[in-house]
Enzyme design. Structure first.
Site: not given
Ligand code: GRF
Length: 205
Positions: A97, A112, A114
């Site tokens: 994180i 990112n 996901h």
């Protein structure tokens, strides 16, 4: 400034998404950017081997050394990537994180991948097989993958690309993970990286 967008890919594991990006660079799908650095949060990540094989510079910044100090980790990461003149940061299975210190410094320049259709099965705790287990437990018939910009809300940044994948009755978290990688992640990630690189190049003009 001229030339290609300087990309850093951040990894923690196997690096199949990294491999797809390397291959996409070679095939010309990614043409406005170049991976100049692969940084891993784990020394044993197989992704490092993939980068070395492709003659890409590698660095290891061990997350475990920072214990609960996510802020210090983000600060060091920011300094390394700034020093290396990185334009775009791609999180490809990066299991850390990042705090505002990092996300603000690289605002609109971090993406990112996901493994679900955000806003389903995302946010804190939804990583790895957990995501697919949750999708199967809920009983959704469709899942997929999302590429998005990263801000200080986990999985909360603007969506760049999504692709849906059917969930089968007999899916396990492992089988669903594999199908989502093959049918969604490995397709939309390179396309999204190229789209963002092209956008950053156009902004320079
Ligand atoms: C992928 O499922 C990705 O969506 C998630 O972490 C996994 C990384 O796999 N963020 P790999 O290391 O690219 O093989």
């Amino acid at each position: 400034m001229s030339g290609k967008i300087r990309i850093a890919v951040l990894v923690s594991g196997g690096g199949t998404n990294l491999q797809v990006l390397i291959d996409s660079q070679n095939s010309g799908v990614v043409k406005n950017g170049e991976i100049v650095l692969v940084l891993s949060s784990k020394a044993e990540a197989f992704a490092i081997n993939r980068a070395k094989k492709a003659d890409i510079e590698t660095l290891v910044l061990k997350r475990e050394l920072y214990k609960d100090n996510a802020e210090a980790f983000s600060e060091d990461l920011k300094n390394i990537l700034t020093e290396k003149n990185i334009d775009l940061v791609v999180l490809a299975g990066f299991m850390c994180i990042l705090t505002e210190t990092f996300t603000k410094a690289f605002a609109d320049r971090i993406i990112n991948i996901h493994p679900s259709l955000i806003p389903s099965f995302c946010g804190k705790g939804f990583y790895g097989l957990n995501v697919h287990r949750a999708a199967i437990d809920y009983g959704v018939k469709i899942s997929g993958a999302t590429v998005h910009f990263v801000n200080d809300i986990v999985d909360g940044g603007k969506i760049i690309a999504q692709k849906a994948v059917e969930v089968s009755e007999d899916d396990t978290p492992e089988s669903l993970q594999k199908r989502i990688m093959e049918q969604a992640e490995w397709i939309i990630l390179p396309e999204a990286v190229e789209k963002v690189c092209k956008g950053l190049i156009d902004k320079r003009k």
